[in-house]
Every structure is written in C-alpha cells, then in structure tokens.
Design a protein around this motif. Structure first.
Motif, mmCIF file in Angstrom:
data_model
loop_
_atom_site.group_PDB
_atom_site.id
_atom_site.type_symbol
_atom_site.label_atom_id
_atom_site.label_comp_id
_atom_site.label_asym_id
_atom_site.label_seq_id
_atom_site.Cartn_x
_atom_site.Cartn_y
_atom_site.Cartn_z
ATOM 1 N N ARG A 177 -9.669 6.525 0.466
ATOM 2 C CA ARG A 177 -9.079 7.684 1.150
ATOM 3 C C ARG A 177 -8.748 7.373 2.601
ATOM 4 O O ARG A 177 -7.731 7.818 3.126
ATOM 5 N N THR A 186 0.831 -1.204 0.000
ATOM 6 C CA THR A 186 0.000 0.000 0.000
ATOM 7 C C THR A 186 0.867 1.255 0.000
ATOM 8 O O THR A 186 0.612 2.198 -0.759
ATOM 9 N N GLN A 187 1.904 1.261 0.825
ATOM 10 C CA GLN A 187 2.790 2.425 0.866
ATOM 11 C C GLN A 187 3.474 2.632 -0.488
ATOM 12 O O GLN A 187 3.628 3.756 -0.947
ATOM 13 N N VAL A 243 -5.480 14.350 -1.654
ATOM 14 C CA VAL A 243 -5.628 12.981 -1.138
ATOM 15 C C VAL A 243 -6.629 12.223 -2.005
ATOM 16 O O VAL A 243 -6.421 11.046 -2.313
ATOM 17 N N SER A 254 -5.435 8.938 -3.907
ATOM 18 C CA SER A 254 -6.064 7.670 -3.514
ATOM 19 C C SER A 254 -6.641 6.944 -4.726
ATOM 20 O O SER A 254 -6.506 5.720 -4.838
ATOM 21 N N LEU A 279 3.309 12.940 3.638
ATOM 22 C CA LEU A 279 3.813 12.092 2.547
ATOM 23 C C LEU A 279 5.033 12.751 1.899
ATOM 24 O O LEU A 279 6.038 12.090 1.647
ATOM 25 N N PHE A 320 -5.403 5.866 2.904
ATOM 26 C CA PHE A 320 -4.320 6.852 2.866
ATOM 27 C C PHE A 320 -4.061 7.380 4.274
ATOM 28 O O PHE A 320 -2.911 7.456 4.713
ATOM 29 N N ILE A 346 0.976 4.193 -2.845
ATOM 30 C CA ILE A 346 0.802 5.615 -2.519
ATOM 31 C C ILE A 346 1.979 6.421 -3.065
ATOM 32 O O ILE A 346 1.800 7.445 -3.724
#
Length: 195
Positions: free
Chosen positions: A51, A18-19, A40, A44, A64, A54, A22
C-alpha cells in the motif's frame, strides 16, 4: 556519469512497471465494481505491491482516476490537433465520436457507468476547454452564454455516446455521426417527421 544514467534508467523502468501494474489492476477493478468500491487495499493486492508503494505514485484513488482520464485526454488532443483549429463542427463531431468508439471496455465503462460519471464529465469539459483554446467560434457571446453553449455541446455529446453504448451500438458509427451532426447543426426540427 554513465553509471548514474544506468541507475536512473533502472529506476525509471521500475517506476513505469509499478505504474503499469497499478493501472492494470485498476482497469480490472473498473470492469468489476462501482467507483466507490475500489480501495487502495484491494488495488494494491491485485497489483502485487505494498500500500505504501501505491502512495508513492498516487495520493488517493481519485488521483489515479484523474491520471487514467488524463491519458484519455492526451490521446484525444493528439487526434483533434490533426484537424484545423477552425474546422467545421461536423468534422470536430466526427473526431469525437470516432475517438470514443475506439475506447477499450474499461474506459467505456468509466464514461458510461453512473458511479464514474463525475470523473468523466470533468474530462469532457476539459476536452471542450482544450477545443476552445484552439478556436472559439462563440467568442462574440458573453462568458455566461459561452458557458451554456459549451455545456450543451459537451454534455449532450457525451450523453449521446452513453445512450449509443447502452443501446448496444446498434446504430452504425456513420449513422450516429450523421444524426448528431443534423441535430447539432439544425436542431430537432431537421429530424422531425411530419405526419
């Protein structure tokens, strides 16, 4: 016990995936838009996450940005720590410009584009603080004088890098390093041509 480790590993892999999604979406957006345009919601959508997901990883877009810059800072630290703490300035200068010349396009844009400069300037001051924590050749100066010296060195270096990028990197990296060493070590009088 073994079951818990497997579950933990699966969770860790999901978090890492997931990171990465992103950060990859963010890098794409950096190449396409100014900092103020990154939201965002759009990030997302591009990362194909909700969202709320995130916000499980980052409190804000600014967080981020800071995480991405922290990655750059850690890479720089690994490189600079291969030099002696009291390495001569020209060696430290070489490490900086060589390191910066190897950055990916999204990072180059984050350093050079005006809308991202606040984030990158903070990063470069952090790099300077890190260098001074290893060795401070200006320790005999007052704190205020050191602040002026460090600001001059840090922001001059990054602005020279920005100009080099803006000029299309026409000047070779070696020529850039040699010229900046002369300017930093001897000043403008060393490069002046008397007619």
């Amino acid at each position: 016990m073994m079951e818990e480790r497997k579950i933990g590993r699966k969770t860790d892999l999901r978090v890492l995936k997931t990171q990465k999604a992103i950060k990859d979406a963010f890098k794409e957006m950096v190449m396409e838009m100014d900092a103020s345009q990154i939201t965002v919601k759009e990030l997302s959508e591009r990362a194909q996450i909700h969202r709320k997901t995130f916000y499980l990883h980052y409190t804000t877009i600014e967080a981020l940005f800071e995480d991405i810059m922290k990655d750059l800072f850690q890479e720089y630290c690994r490189l600079i720590e291969q030099t002696a703490p009291d390495a001569p300035f020209d060696e430290v200068n070489r490490v900086f410009f060589t390191f910066m010349s190897r950055q990916e396009p999204y990072m180059e844009r984050m350093v050079c584009a005006p809308s991202y400069r606040d984030f990158s300037d903070k990063l470069f001051m952090t790099m300077m603080i890190h260098n001074r924590s290893r060795y401070n050749p200006y320790a005999n100066y007052s704190k205020e004088e050191q602040n002026v010296i460090n600001t001059f060195l840090c922001l001059t270096s990054v602005n020279i890098y920005r100009q080099w990028v803006k000029d299309g990197k026409v000047l070779s990296l070696e020529d850039l390093i040699e010229l900046t060493n002369r300017l930093f070590l001897h000043g403008i009088s060393d490069v002046r041509h008397d007619l």
